[in-house]
Design a protein around this motif. Structure first.
Motif, mmCIF file in Angstrom:
data_model
loop_
_atom_site.group_PDB
_atom_site.id
_atom_site.type_symbol
_atom_site.label_atom_id
_atom_site.label_comp_id
_atom_site.label_asym_id
_atom_site.label_seq_id
_atom_site.Cartn_x
_atom_site.Cartn_y
_atom_site.Cartn_z
ATOM 1 N N ASN A 18 -11.545 -11.774 -5.412
ATOM 2 C CA ASN A 18 -10.084 -11.754 -5.250
ATOM 3 C C ASN A 18 -9.626 -11.276 -3.863
ATOM 4 N N ASP A 19 -10.523 -11.357 -2.890
ATOM 5 C CA ASP A 19 -10.177 -10.950 -1.511
ATOM 6 C C ASP A 19 -9.635 -9.524 -1.434
ATOM 7 N N CYS A 20 -10.164 -8.630 -2.263
ATOM 8 C CA CYS A 20 -9.691 -7.244 -2.257
ATOM 9 C C CYS A 20 -9.924 -6.577 -0.905
ATOM 10 N N LEU A 21 -10.930 -7.057 -0.165
ATOM 11 C CA LEU A 21 -11.176 -6.478 1.162
ATOM 12 C C LEU A 21 -9.951 -6.662 2.058
ATOM 13 N N ASP A 22 -9.262 -7.797 1.927
ATOM 14 C CA ASP A 22 -8.038 -8.014 2.707
ATOM 15 C C ASP A 22 -6.995 -6.949 2.390
ATOM 16 N N ALA A 23 -6.886 -6.598 1.107
ATOM 17 C CA ALA A 23 -5.917 -5.568 0.719
ATOM 18 C C ALA A 23 -6.267 -4.226 1.359
ATOM 19 N N LEU A 24 -7.569 -3.911 1.418
ATOM 20 C CA LEU A 24 -7.990 -2.645 2.020
ATOM 21 C C LEU A 24 -7.785 -2.647 3.530
ATOM 22 N N LEU A 25 -8.084 -3.801 4.170
ATOM 23 C CA LEU A 25 -7.937 -3.866 5.627
ATOM 24 C C LEU A 25 -6.463 -3.876 6.032
ATOM 25 N N ALA A 26 -5.602 -4.440 5.174
ATOM 26 C CA ALA A 26 -4.170 -4.481 5.476
ATOM 27 C C ALA A 26 -3.487 -3.146 5.147
ATOM 28 N N ALA A 27 -4.140 -2.325 4.334
ATOM 29 C CA ALA A 27 -3.578 -1.015 3.959
ATOM 30 C C ALA A 27 -3.782 -0.027 5.106
ATOM 31 N N PRO A 28 -3.057 1.090 5.092
ATOM 32 C CA PRO A 28 -3.209 2.062 6.181
ATOM 33 C C PRO A 28 -4.460 2.919 6.008
ATOM 34 N N VAL A 29 -5.603 2.227 5.896
ATOM 35 C CA VAL A 29 -6.886 2.885 5.678
ATOM 36 C C VAL A 29 -7.738 2.680 6.915
ATOM 37 N N GLU A 30 -8.222 3.771 7.481
ATOM 38 C CA GLU A 30 -9.152 3.649 8.614
ATOM 39 C C GLU A 30 -10.409 2.951 8.130
ATOM 40 N N ARG A 31 -10.922 2.032 8.953
ATOM 41 C CA ARG A 31 -12.135 1.292 8.557
ATOM 42 C C ARG A 31 -13.278 2.274 8.273
ATOM 43 N N GLY A 32 -13.284 3.377 9.032
ATOM 44 C CA GLY A 32 -14.327 4.375 8.835
ATOM 45 C C GLY A 32 -14.325 4.983 7.449
ATOM 46 N N ALA A 33 -13.144 5.079 6.816
ATOM 47 C CA ALA A 33 -13.070 5.615 5.459
ATOM 48 C C ALA A 33 -13.788 4.699 4.488
ATOM 49 N N LEU A 34 -13.672 3.397 4.707
ATOM 50 C CA LEU A 34 -14.365 2.433 3.853
ATOM 51 C C LEU A 34 -15.876 2.597 4.007
ATOM 52 N N TYR A 35 -16.326 2.759 5.250
ATOM 53 C CA TYR A 35 -17.754 2.970 5.476
ATOM 54 C C TYR A 35 -18.225 4.251 4.769
ATOM 55 N N LEU A 36 -17.493 5.328 4.957
ATOM 56 C CA LEU A 36 -17.881 6.613 4.353
ATOM 57 C C LEU A 36 -17.982 6.499 2.829
ATOM 58 N N ALA A 37 -16.971 5.868 2.239
ATOM 59 C CA ALA A 37 -16.952 5.740 0.780
ATOM 60 C C ALA A 37 -18.126 4.917 0.282
ATOM 61 N N PHE B 167 -4.474 3.315 -7.685
ATOM 62 C CA PHE B 167 -5.416 3.313 -6.560
ATOM 63 C C PHE B 167 -4.695 2.959 -5.263
ATOM 64 N N PHE B 168 -3.940 1.866 -5.289
ATOM 65 C CA PHE B 168 -3.262 1.450 -4.058
ATOM 66 C C PHE B 168 -2.150 2.430 -3.680
ATOM 67 N N ALA B 169 -1.497 3.016 -4.682
ATOM 68 C CA ALA B 169 -0.481 4.032 -4.383
ATOM 69 C C ALA B 169 -1.116 5.195 -3.624
ATOM 70 N N GLY B 170 -2.312 5.592 -4.071
ATOM 71 C CA GLY B 170 -3.026 6.675 -3.395
ATOM 72 C C GLY B 170 -3.348 6.333 -1.943
ATOM 73 N N LEU B 171 -3.718 5.068 -1.698
ATOM 74 C CA LEU B 171 -4.041 4.661 -0.327
ATOM 75 C C LEU B 171 -2.820 4.780 0.592
ATOM 76 N N TYR B 172 -1.634 4.598 -0.001
ATOM 77 C CA TYR B 172 -0.403 4.683 0.791
ATOM 78 C C TYR B 172 0.217 6.073 0.750
ATOM 79 N N GLY B 173 -0.493 7.034 0.158
ATOM 80 C CA GLY B 173 0.022 8.403 0.119
ATOM 81 C C GLY B 173 1.117 8.603 -0.904
ATOM 82 N N LEU B 174 1.162 7.737 -1.925
ATOM 83 C CA LEU B 174 2.200 7.823 -2.945
ATOM 84 C C LEU B 174 1.624 8.446 -4.211
ATOM 85 N N GLY B 175 2.495 9.092 -4.977
ATOM 86 C CA GLY B 175 2.048 9.732 -6.212
ATOM 87 C C GLY B 175 1.911 8.727 -7.351
ATOM 88 N N ALA B 176 1.204 9.140 -8.397
ATOM 89 C CA ALA B 176 0.984 8.264 -9.552
ATOM 90 C C ALA B 176 2.273 7.995 -10.319
#
Lengths: 235, 237
Positions: B84-103, A97-106
């Protein structure tokens, strides 16, 4: 890559967490953020990770606000005292899942699990892992994309001596890669001495010490941090 | 550095993760379905519905149970990210906040429509609803009604997730804003069910339906756009 904290203030209601912090961190800097509870260490780390914004001042990574720049956030890896993992997913599913978020393959998942000795737990749900296993998997998650900057917020919390040692060794390997910087928040200052080449001590939301550090002498590092914290007691 | 995936790729990954988790835990669908069944059962005994009363009261019965069930689901929207504070992992990842809303919004729509489709046959059974093709437009109303609920409910769920009073705060925020959409949902459902009145010419798409479906579509589009724009500010600490 340059991390810049420019006259940053952070308030939570009437509580002042940071009161005018200036900090520049370049490549190959391994920085210890030390200070008593409530000094503002975690707040500063969270600002750099883009998890929150300053009340005043600017935080930039590569010249951009990390909250607004997905490109800059791609360069960060965050490891916390919380695992940041989904308990209902397996180890492999979490990494996929996290790999996908970073654009990485499985295909990156297998080697990542092998790196942290969790290959045989790939299909097991994370909720059933021990604390040490979770932190090893969390390290794999945080470093999947080979980040340029590692933000480490008390990663050794809750680990026994052996697990902490294992995690230390793996972290040391990661942080010694060329061009990687790290910011480490930990109360285990003695252990931190082997990781860091710069010490920043926070007190009352301000930086009171910012010095280079070039020895593995943990006791000396502890004494330096205690000295600056004792100054607070006497003020 | 790899190319950062786009917003729709991220939304798809996040939605897939949520659906996988829900499949394993059934934490949201189960209480929602059971709540709707309970409400339908209670109304059935309270009003002894059947015949003409069904067309007048049935839509209100259906949508009141759906809306209150949706609050169960909305409360759980960010539950997995709180652990487990997974929201921090999502916010720190290169994910637009809007993608989280859409999902999260798409997930809420899917869960709501799922509950509606699962419980509609029982509604029909309790209240002697004659099955027929004239009920097909209900799918459109369910979809747009769920999108309306999810568009604003997801935003407020994110706001409430930071509060200790989230169970109390969420209904307080969501229900007043939903009133216009609810009126249209109930009215549209009433027009559709009325087409099944014995002796009445069956209309696949009653004329009056167009206005209410249009209102729902407008509500969903306007509020999901607004919520998407505001989500950045709401989800951060």
């Amino acid at each position: 890559m340059q991390l810049c904290v420019d006259n940053v203030h952070k308030r939570f209601g009437s509580t002042v967490a940071l009161a005018g912090v200036d900090l520049d961190v370049g490549a190959d800097t391994h920085l210890l953020l030390a200070g008593a509870n409530g000094a503002g260490k975690t707040t500063l780390l969270r600002l750099l990770a883009g998890l929150t914004g300053p009340s005043d001042g600017r935080v930039t990574i590569g010249g951009e606000d990390p909250r607004r720049s997905t490109q800059q956030r791609w360069r960060l890896g965050l490891l916390s005292h919380q695992t940041l993992l989904y308990d209902d997913l397996s180890a492999a599913e979490n990494l996929r899942f996290f790999a996908g978020l970073y654009g990485l393959g499985a295909d990156i998942v297998g080697p990542a699990l092998a790196d942290v000795d969790l290959t045989d737990q790939a299909a097991a749900r994370v909720g059933g892992f021990s604390r040490g296993m979770k932190q090893r998997l969390a390290l794999a998650r945080a470093t999947l994309h080979a980040p340029e900057v590692l933000l480490l917020d008390e990663p050794f919390t809750g680990l026994d001596r052996r697990s902490a040692g294992t995690l230390s060794t793996r972290l040391l390997m990661r942080t010694r890669e060329a061009g990687v910087s790290s910011l480490l928040v930990t109360h285990n200052v003695v252990e931190a001495a082997q990781f860091v080449n710069r010490v920043v001590v926070l007190r009352g939301g301000r930086i009171v010490c910012d010095e280079p550090w070039n020895t593995d002498d943990g006791e000396r590092l502890q004494a330096l941090c205690d000295h600056h914290q004792e100054l607070a007691v006497h003020e | 550095m790899n190319d950062v995936p786009g917003i729709w790729t991220h939304a798809r990954l996040l939605l897939r993760k949520d659906l996988m988790t829900e499949w394993r835990t059934k934490e949201r669908l189960s209480p929602m379905v059971f709540f709707v069944l309970l409400v339908l059962l209670v109304y059935n005994f309270a009003f002894e519905l059947g015949g003409a009363a069904l067309w007048e009261i049935g839509p209100g019965v259906l949508w009141s149970s759906f809306v209150f069930a949706s609050l169960f689901g909305l409360q759980r929207t960010f539950a997995a990210e709180s652990t487990n504070d997974c929201l921090d992992a999502l916010l720190a990842a290169p994910v637009e906040r809007g993608a989280l809303y859409l999902a999260k919004m798409m997930g809420n729509v899917l869960f709501l429509v799922g509950v509606q489709l699962l419980t509609l046959p029982l509604f029909g059974l309790f209240f002697n609803l004659t099955p027929g093709l004239y009920l097909l437009p209900l799918l459109v109303v369910f979809l747009l009604g769920s999108a309306s609920v999810a568009s604003i409910g997801t935003l407020f769920a994110a706001m409430a997730s930071h509060s200790r009073l989230r169970e109390f705060l969420l209904p307080l925020l969501v229900l007043p804003v939903l009133i216009p959409a609810l009126i249209s949902c109930v009215a549209a459902t009433g027009f559709i069910l009325a087409a099944g009145i014995p002796g009445r010419a069956v209309q696949f798409w009653p004329e009056e339906l167009t206005l209410h479906v249009g209102m729902l579509a407008l509500f969903a589009v306007v509020f999901s756009t607004l919520a998407w724009m505001l989500f950045d500010f709401v989800i951060e600490e």
